[in-house]
Design an enzyme around this catalytic site. Structure first.
Site, PDB file in Angstrom:
ATOM      1  CG  HIS A  46      -2.069   0.947   1.112  1.00  0.00           C
ATOM      2  ND1 HIS A  46      -3.277   0.586   0.564  1.00  0.00           N
ATOM      3  CD2 HIS A  46      -2.207   2.247   1.464  1.00  0.00           C
ATOM      4  CE1 HIS A  46      -4.108   1.620   0.591  1.00  0.00           C
ATOM      5  NE2 HIS A  46      -3.474   2.640   1.134  1.00  0.00           N
ATOM      6  CG  ASP A  48      -2.626   6.184   0.171  1.00  0.00           C
ATOM      7  OD1 ASP A  48      -3.618   5.963  -0.540  1.00  0.00           O
ATOM      8  OD2 ASP A  48      -2.495   5.734   1.315  1.00  0.00           O
ATOM      9  CD  GLU A 151      -7.086   3.066   1.310  1.00  0.00           C
ATOM     10  OE1 GLU A 151      -6.839   2.826   2.497  1.00  0.00           O
ATOM     11  OE2 GLU A 151      -6.458   3.901   0.642  1.00  0.00           O
ATOM     12  CG  HIS A 178     -11.243   4.680   3.253  1.00  0.00           C
ATOM     13  ND1 HIS A 178     -11.366   5.962   3.730  1.00  0.00           N
ATOM     14  CD2 HIS A 178      -9.934   4.353   3.387  1.00  0.00           C
ATOM     15  CE1 HIS A 178     -10.174   6.396   4.137  1.00  0.00           C
ATOM     16  NE2 HIS A 178      -9.286   5.435   3.943  1.00  0.00           N
ATOM     17  CG  HIS A 219      -9.647   1.068   5.710  1.00  0.00           C
ATOM     18  ND1 HIS A 219      -9.691   2.191   6.504  1.00  0.00           N
ATOM     19  CD2 HIS A 219      -8.542   1.196   4.932  1.00  0.00           C
ATOM     20  CE1 HIS A 219      -8.660   2.978   6.216  1.00  0.00           C
ATOM     21  NE2 HIS A 219      -7.943   2.394   5.278  1.00  0.00           N
ATOM     22  CG  HIS A 240      -3.197  -0.134   4.656  1.00  0.00           C
ATOM     23  ND1 HIS A 240      -4.146  -0.656   3.818  1.00  0.00           N
ATOM     24  CD2 HIS A 240      -3.646   1.109   4.976  1.00  0.00           C
ATOM     25  CE1 HIS A 240      -5.117   0.218   3.640  1.00  0.00           C
ATOM     26  NE2 HIS A 240      -4.837   1.290   4.341  1.00  0.00           N
ATOM     27  CG  ASP A 348      -1.186   4.071   4.776  1.00  0.00           C
ATOM     28  OD1 ASP A 348      -1.496   4.419   3.622  1.00  0.00           O
ATOM     29  OD2 ASP A 348      -1.898   4.311   5.763  1.00  0.00           O
TER      30      ASP A 348
END
Length: 409
Positions: A46, A48, A151, A178, A219, A240, A348
């Site tokens: 993961h 972003d 995500e 999420h 999540h 993650h 992340d």
């Protein structure tokens, strides 16, 4: 006296030499870690960066302006990826679930577009990967196999057709939620309206299995985790998430689910999110929430006043720092409960604001492997953590998809 000094010099010359704060023995572990990562692709679950490009105050989604051949303001660029020996990367094509704008799908398509244009812009360094074999091929060619991870299942807007469309665009995992509970799945940080998955949520998981899209349970609520594990025919991932037994936050995974991941054959990819890995940081974050609530009551919409008082409070109450050792503790714990075949890494990076000491950006991955080597991890175990576990999970999901597609084209 002269002989004494010479003898002292001789003794000192035999001691380990510190290099960037490391002893000679630590350098040995670091070299061992780098040797392993030259042989096995390090697959991070993961990152972003596509959202970081979208939100950058200068680039505003323009991949040419956010040039990763240069040092970037975030955690990720090509040189630091090289230093970190990253072999493959799931780029998160995240869209927030808290606003609709003109529709989740439009924003989602824009994020996929940013990610794919970014990958295409650096063909000598990055390559779009769609299969487990692609990752291996790209690694042999010294390129970072680049995969897309969606995500938040709000992006499919309750449509299996949209899910299939995203798969055709290259998405190879979807995080079922999420932070917002959906019409068909409960999120970890929102109300549990359904007790897990609805019947439509079950059908989403089944269709992901049929497509060969990895089911990502980061999540989601424990009920959604459990229901998805009941339904899926393929191994799941947590792209993650950490261990809740060590840091009790809703985003981490309970032991009961870790044990079920073992039975399912899936993988939990431990993040570098400070409040997920450090109990002290998590308690600090909890202590600031009542303060912010009180300030919102006091100042209303005056965000400048709220920010000023929060900063004053933080100045007199320094935030504790999460450490690389605590990330290693998380990995050790997942290994202990779920097994060595069921642990990976999901940093992340570029989705976090605070960083772990020793893991400040993508260049630092080898430091974590060196720490685990120092703790007694074997070369075979380190290879599994780096990428072999994810490659196995991905290949098994592809095999399930082939079987299901024969029965239901």
């Amino acid at each position: 006296m002269k002989l004494g000094i010479l003898a002292l010099i001789a003794i000192v010359s035999t001691l380990p030499v510190a290099a960037h704060g490391q002893t000679k023995s630590n350098d040995i572990y670091l070299e061992r870690a780098k040797r392993i990562l030259r042989q096995t692709p390090l697959i991070d679950g993961h990152n972003d960066l596509p959202w970081r490009i979208r939100e950058d105050s200068i680039a505003r989604g323009d991949v040419s302006k956010y040039d990763i051949r240069r040092r970037t303001p975030g955690h990720t660029d090509l040189e630091r990826l090289r230093q970190g020996m990253v072999g493959a990367q799931f780029w998160s094509v995240y869209t927030p679930g808290e606003y609709r704008d003109s529709g989740y799908a439009r924003v989602q398509l824009e994020q996929i577009d940013i990610a794919r244009r970014m990958i295409a812009r650096y063909p000598d360094k990055l390559a779009l990967a769609l299969t487990s074999d692609d990752i291996k091929r790209d690694f042999k060619q010294a390129k970072i196999g680049s995969l897309l991870g969606l995500e938040g299942g709000h992006a499919i807007e309750n449509s299996l057709g949209a899910l299939r469309g995203y798969f055709d665009l290259g998405v190879r995992y979807m995080t079922l939620t999420h932070n917002v509970t959906l019409d068909w799945a409960d999120a970890a940080l929102d109300s549990a309206r359904h007790g897990g998955l609805t019947p439509f949520g079950d059908s989403v998981v089944r269709e992901m299995n049929r497509l060969g899209m990895l089911v990502d349970l980061s999540h989601v609520s424990p009920g959604t985790m459990s229901d998805a594990l009941n339904v899926t025919q393929a191994p799941v991932i947590f792209s993650h998430s950490g261990a809740r037994a060590l840091v009790d936050v809703a985003r981490n995974v309970p032991d009961s689910i870790l044990r079920r991941v073992t039975m399912n054959g899936g993988i939990v990819m431990v993040p570098f999110v400070t409040s997920f890995v450090s109990p002290a940081v998590q308690l600090y974050d909890q202590s600031t929430r009542p303060l912010i609530t009180d300030l919102q009551k006091k100042y209303g919409s005056d965000t400048a006043a709220i920010t000023r008082e929060v900063n004053q409070w933080r100045a007199s109450h320094p935030e504790p720092r999460a450490t690389l050792s605590q990330v290693a503790d998380q990995i050790d714990y997942v290994r202990k409960v779920a097994g060595i075949d069921h642990v990976g890494i999901g940093s992340d990076f570029d989705g976090i604001t605070e960083v772990v000491q020793g893991l400040e950006d993508v260049s630092k991955f080898p430091n974590l492997f060196a720490e685990l080597a120092r703790r007694g991890w074997s070369d075979a175990d380190l290879r599994k953590l780096a990428g072999e576990n994810l490659l196995r999970v991905f290949a098994q999901a592809e095999a399930v998809a082939r079987r299901l597609q024969r029965a239901n084209p």
